[in-house]
Scaffold this active site. Sequence first.
Site, short mmCIF file in Angstrom:
data_model
loop_
_atom_site.label_atom_id
_atom_site.label_comp_id
_atom_site.label_asym_id
_atom_site.label_seq_id
_atom_site.Cartn_x
_atom_site.Cartn_y
_atom_site.Cartn_z
N GLN A 58 0.88 -1.07 -0.42
CA GLN A 58 0.06 -0.44 -0.69
C GLN A 58 0.45 1.51 -0.02
O GLN A 58 1.86 1.35 0.48
CB GLN A 58 -1.23 -0.18 1.19
CG GLN A 58 -1.65 -1.32 1.28
CD GLN A 58 -3.56 -0.25 -0.12
OE1 GLN A 58 -3.87 0.74 -0.30
NE2 GLN A 58 -3.85 -1.80 -0.54
N PRO A 59 0.24 1.84 -0.76
CA PRO A 59 0.97 3.59 -0.96
C PRO A 59 0.84 4.38 0.34
O PRO A 59 -0.50 3.96 1.21
CB PRO A 59 0.70 4.39 -2.10
CG PRO A 59 -1.04 3.72 -2.10
CD PRO A 59 -0.88 2.42 -1.47
N HIS A 68 -2.10 9.14 -4.83
CA HIS A 68 -2.16 9.99 -5.70
C HIS A 68 -1.05 9.04 -6.26
O HIS A 68 0.16 9.12 -5.51
CB HIS A 68 -1.81 10.77 -5.90
CG HIS A 68 -1.56 11.88 -6.52
ND1 HIS A 68 -2.92 12.32 -7.65
CD2 HIS A 68 -0.90 11.92 -8.08
CE1 HIS A 68 -2.74 13.10 -8.84
NE2 HIS A 68 -0.98 12.35 -8.65
N PHE A 69 -1.02 8.22 -7.59
CA PHE A 69 0.24 8.00 -7.95
C PHE A 69 1.26 7.87 -8.56
O PHE A 69 1.16 9.41 -8.66
CB PHE A 69 -0.12 6.97 -9.80
CG PHE A 69 0.54 6.34 -10.23
CD1 PHE A 69 1.11 5.25 -9.89
CD2 PHE A 69 1.35 6.53 -11.19
CE1 PHE A 69 1.19 3.53 -9.84
CE2 PHE A 69 1.99 5.53 -11.29
CZ PHE A 69 2.46 4.24 -10.58
N HIS A 70 2.31 7.97 -7.99
CA HIS A 70 3.66 7.81 -7.52
C HIS A 70 4.84 7.27 -7.87
O HIS A 70 4.75 5.74 -7.90
CB HIS A 70 4.01 9.14 -6.65
CG HIS A 70 3.42 8.11 -4.92
ND1 HIS A 70 2.06 8.02 -4.56
CD2 HIS A 70 4.51 7.61 -4.25
CE1 HIS A 70 2.43 7.70 -3.55
NE2 HIS A 70 3.80 7.13 -2.84
N VAL A 71 5.52 7.31 -8.40
CA VAL A 71 6.61 6.76 -8.11
C VAL A 71 7.97 7.48 -7.44
O VAL A 71 8.46 8.45 -7.60
CB VAL A 71 7.35 6.64 -10.02
CG1 VAL A 71 8.93 5.68 -10.15
CG2 VAL A 71 6.02 5.85 -10.92
#
Length: 326
Positions: A243-244, A248-251
Site C-alpha cells: 500500500q502507498p 495519488h499515483f507516484h513513483v
Amino acid sequence: MSTIAVTSSVGSIDISVESLSTFNPTKILSESTSTGSIYVLGTLSDLPTIVHIQKTVLESEKVQVVLQGLDRLNVFLENQPYFSSHAWSNTEDINRSPDYQIKVICPATETHIKKYSEQERYMVKETPKIYKNVVLPYIEAFDGTRLGWVYAILEGRKEAERVLYKTEDDTGFVILPDLKWDQTSMNALYLTVLVQTHSIKTLRDLTPSHIPLLEDIKQAVFRTVKEKYGVASSKLRLFVHYQPSYYHFHVHVVHINAEATSGMLVGQAHMLDDLINLLELSPSNGPSLLAQKTYTYPLGVEHGLFEGMKTAGAFYRDDDISDGAV
C-alpha cells in the site's frame, strides 16, 4: 582537550584535535545515510588511516534543549503540512555543514501520528475480492484534503523552484526531490514522480494503456538524474509502493547505495520495470494482471485498513500451516 598517544611499530601516534585536523581524506569507504555514519580512508601523519564519524543518538529529553539552542534555521521546503530545514547550533562558521536536518509536519493529523508511531506489523494477503470489499471503499472514503500538498505541486503553487522536470500536458508528470532527501549526499538521492492525472490511485488502477506514461517516466528520470546529478541510470531504483502512504499515483526514485528503509523492502516496493512487464502481459481488454493479482504485504496495527483486513481474513494464521512434510 583530550589527547591519546599510542605507541606502535611505526612510532608514537597522537590522537588529538590538532592531529585530526591534519587528516587528509582520499576515499569514502562507506556511509550510512540513515545513521549519519561514514568511513573515510586517508592519511594521518603520512600513515594510511581510516576515520569513522557517526552522529550521536539524540536523547529524547534533550529535544527541547536542542530546539531552544538553535542559532540558524534554513527552511528549504515549505508545503503545509510538510516543512524541511537545515539547522545550526552556532553560526560562528557560516560555511559549516548543518548540525541537524529538521522536518516538521504541522498540523499533524491522526493518520500522520499513527504512521510514525512504533507499531506491530503483520503480513496480510489482499485478494481482488478483499480489495473490492475492504480496500477500495477505504480509498474512496479517503479525505481528499490530505492530498492538497500534492495538488499544490502539480499546479505549480508550491515547490515550483524544486521541480526538476515537468511535462507540459495535463496527462504527464513532475519530478522533484523527495521530502526524505536533503540534497546533500548523492548516495542518499531520493526523488518522487507525481503523475498529473487524479484517476490512478494505486498500481491496481494501471492498465496497458498506461504503459507509454510509465515508459516516459522512466526515460525522463534517467535523463534528468544524469543531467542534474551525473548519476547513471544503472545506479537507480524506480519503484511503486503498495500500500502507498497516499492515494495519488507516484513513483519513487532512489540511489542504489541509499540505506534500505522499510519502504524499499519486498512486499511494499514493486519495481517499475516489473509493473510495465506485467501490463505488457495483460489482456488488452478486461482487468490487467495488476488488478487481478493477490498482494502480500506488511500492515501495521495503526493503519486504517487493519481492522477491515483482519475481519476479512487477510492475515496468515497458525492453523493454516500444513502438517505435511516440507
